[in-house]
Enzyme design. Structure first.
Site, PDB file in Angstrom:
ATOM      1  N   GLU A 267       0.959  -1.087   0.068  1.00 12.89           N
ATOM      2  CA  GLU A 267      -0.428  -0.174   0.438  1.00 12.89           C
ATOM      3  C   GLU A 267       0.752   0.752   0.058  1.00 12.89           C
ATOM      4  OE1 GLU A 267      -3.219   0.788  -0.139  1.00 12.89           O
ATOM      5  OE2 GLU A 267      -2.754   2.364  -0.346  1.00 12.89           O
TER       6      GLU A 267
ATOM      7  N   THR B 161      -5.504   1.853  -5.749  1.00  8.62           N
ATOM      8  CA  THR B 161      -5.640  -0.126  -5.149  1.00  8.62           C
ATOM      9  C   THR B 161      -5.896  -0.385  -6.761  1.00  8.62           C
ATOM     10  OG1 THR B 161      -5.501   0.692  -2.785  1.00  8.62           O
ATOM     11  CG2 THR B 161      -4.838  -1.473  -3.594  1.00  8.62           C
TER      12      THR B 161
ATOM     13  N   HIS C 197      -1.339   3.251   4.502  1.00  3.87           N
ATOM     14  CA  HIS C 197      -2.639   4.080   3.882  1.00  3.87           C
ATOM     15  C   HIS C 197      -2.636   5.476   4.349  1.00  3.87           C
ATOM     16  CE1 HIS C 197      -6.121   4.537   1.962  1.00  3.87           C
ATOM     17  NE2 HIS C 197      -6.188   3.324   1.162  1.00  3.87           N
TER      18      HIS C 197
ATOM     19  N   ASP D  55       1.360   0.117  -5.035  1.00  2.00           N
ATOM     20  CA  ASP D  55       0.165   0.059  -5.587  1.00  2.00           C
ATOM     21  C   ASP D  55      -0.153   1.701  -6.583  1.00  2.00           C
ATOM     22  OD1 ASP D  55      -0.250   1.611  -3.252  1.00  2.00           O
ATOM     23  OD2 ASP D  55      -2.469   0.509  -3.015  1.00  2.00           O
ATOM     24  N   HIS D  56       0.400   2.614  -6.034  1.00  2.00           N
ATOM     25  CA  HIS D  56       0.314   4.183  -6.042  1.00  2.00           C
ATOM     26  C   HIS D  56       1.364   4.429  -4.960  1.00  2.00           C
ATOM     27  CE1 HIS D  56      -2.508   4.291  -3.432  1.00  2.00           C
ATOM     28  NE2 HIS D  56      -3.191   2.516  -3.614  1.00  2.00           N
TER      29      HIS D  56
HETATM   30  C1  GP9 Z   1      -8.478  -0.533   1.067  1.00  2.00           C
HETATM   31  C2  GP9 Z   1      -7.697  -0.771   0.185  1.00  2.00           C
HETATM   32  C3  GP9 Z   1      -7.052   1.292  -0.318  1.00  2.00           C
HETATM   33  O1  GP9 Z   1      -9.314  -1.603   0.781  1.00  2.00           O
HETATM   34  O2  GP9 Z   1      -6.724  -1.241  -0.803  1.00  2.00           O
HETATM   35  O3  GP9 Z   1      -7.512   1.245  -1.334  1.00  2.00           O
HETATM   36  P1  GP9 Z   1      -6.703   2.755  -1.289  1.00  2.00           P
HETATM   37  O4  GP9 Z   1      -7.967   3.775  -1.096  1.00  2.00           O
HETATM   38  O5  GP9 Z   1      -5.280   3.319  -1.764  1.00  2.00           O
HETATM   39  O6  GP9 Z   1      -7.862   2.698  -3.237  1.00  2.00           O
HETATM   40 MN    MN Z   2      -3.726   1.977  -2.107  1.00  6.57          MN
END
Ligand code: GP9
Ligand code: MN
Length: 403
Positions: A39, A81, A196, A255-256
């Site tokens: 994340e 994500t 996150h 992921d980003h």
């Molecule tokens: C939520 C997690 C985070 O289930 O995958 O999502 P994001 O806000 O990073 O898209």
């Molecule tokens: Mn994410």
């Protein structure tokens, strides 16, 4: 319809796919594939320090024991994500607006889980959040996942939670018993959560001091990144103890971005420079590791992106993709597509970068006087994005036979 999808298939065969098979084709045949989505982890924290301390000591060691791609870019849009998941599973681009997981959650796809199921794998996802977040429960069916271990599979208490939910260390610890029970070989995706936004963490879980800048977000980011690094370290230990490690391939990918351009002033202070539009594009690099126990590591410098993950991983497992349709290239092939496309039409090639309607020379990192040098690649970028959108909006895989 049928003529459109065969036009796209011809385009992909001529312009995207590598002609030669990579030397690593089949090197991980029949191994379990364990994919870990990190994340919001960006590459700038790797092999870097804050207040004189390493931020990611475990991942730094892993660089030397993996194929580590130092020029790997995320390519997500509003779906965050979920867009990164879409890119990885399909080698298609996310949508220009809205999350494809919501907008086209019931299309016909030819995604990694489905392909791997056909090869005798068992595909599942582990993520301790509500199953309908990002419409995952619906989309995961469409992608071919057989099982989703969502938040109901976990014991979640006040003690083991922070921010968005279950802390990563407990997430992995509680997952191991399920992992051991899965039919083999398996393909599983683990989606971490603790790092996150807004990067909350209790004092008892913080191993390093926060950074000191005007941005609370950036200051705390380093601490939660470190926490996730420790959770991954612990998970590797658990994989070894459970006997699953040796016969697996472990892939880790950011992921980003985690630090948005609103934090550029503070990030510039940390990096010791003013962040230009060119730097901002470069900052969209996220870590990508392919760890194959028993194989040596290598730092790979080629341009790479999330779009390339699917063909790369399938080829490592010895699965032919010559009938597939996607916009990525095997990262171990010699004749690779020469640019990385971003959803807003920005791109990066070896020589040029294009963003915010400006063409940059990558040697000098400065804007060119006009955009002429970028035009030929820009055309291909737009062509790819359009073709990908036509597939998704038109649900065109209904008209194509992947056999
Ligand atoms: C939520 C997690 C985070 O289930 O995958 O999502 P994001 O806000 O990073 O898209
Ligand atoms: Mn994410």
């Amino acid at each position: 319809d049928e003529s459109k999808i065969s036009e796209i298939s011809d385009y992909v065969n001529q312009n995207v796919k590598s002609k030669d098979q990579s030397e690593l084709f089949g090197i991980a045949k029949d191994r379990n594939l364990i994919f870990i989505s990190l994340e919001s982890i960006q590459s700038f924290v790797i092999n870097n320090t804050v207040n004189g301390e390493e931020i990611t000591p475990f991942l730094n060691d892993l660089v030397g024991e993996s194929y580590y791609f130092e020029n790997f870019y995320h390519q997500v849009a509003q779906g965050k994500t979920s867009d990164s998941e879409f890119l990885v599973e399909n080698s298609l681009y996310p949508l220009p607006s809205g999350a494809v997981f919501f907008v086209r959650g019931q299309n016909e796809y030819n995604a990694m889980p489905e392909i791997l199921n056909q090869q005798g794998y068992y595909s599942s996802v582990f993520h301790a959040n509500n199953k309908s977040f990002w419409n995952r429960n619906i989309m995961y069916d469409a992608l071919g996942y057989k099982k989703f271990f969502d938040e109901t599979a976990y014991q979640i208490t006040e003690e083991n939670s922070v921010g968005w939910g279950l802390k990563d260390k407990s997430f992995f610890t509680q997952s191991i018993k399920y992992l051991q029970e899965l039919p083999k070989p398996f393909y599983t995706k683990f989606i971490t959560l603790t790092n996150h936004h807004p990067y909350e963490l209790g004092e008892e879980d913080a191993s390093i001091e926060p950074y000191d800048s005007e941005s609370t977000t950036l200051n705390h980011y380093f601490q939660t990144v470190r926490y996730t690094d420790e959770a991954i370290e612990q998970f590797f230990e658990q994989l070894k103890q459970s006997g699953l490690y040796d016969n697996s391939v472990i892939v880790l990918m950011g992921d980003h971005y985690g630090i948005s351009e609103y934090e550029n002033k503070a990030l510039g202070q940390y990096l010791g420079k003013e962040i230009t539009a060119y730097d901002h594009l470069q900052l969209q690099r996220v870590p990508f590791f392919i760890h194959i126990p028993g194989e040596e590591g290598k730092v790979m410098s080629e341009l790479a992106g999330q779009i390339d993950v699917k063909p790369t991983l399938l080829h490592l497992l010895g699965i032919d993709t010559s009938n597939d349709i996607g916009f990525g290239t095997d990262l171990f092939a010699d004749d690779r597509k020469e640019f990385i496309t971003f959803r807003d039409g920005s791109f990066i090639s070896d020589d040029y970068a294009y963003t915010k309607e400006t063409c940059y020379d990558r040697d000098s990192k400065s804007p060119l006087e006009d955009n002429t040098a970028c035009e030929p690649i820009k055309e291909k970028v737009m062509q790819e994005l359009n073709y990908s959108d036509e597939i998704v909006y038109g649900d065109l895989f209904r008209f194509y036979d992947f056999e």
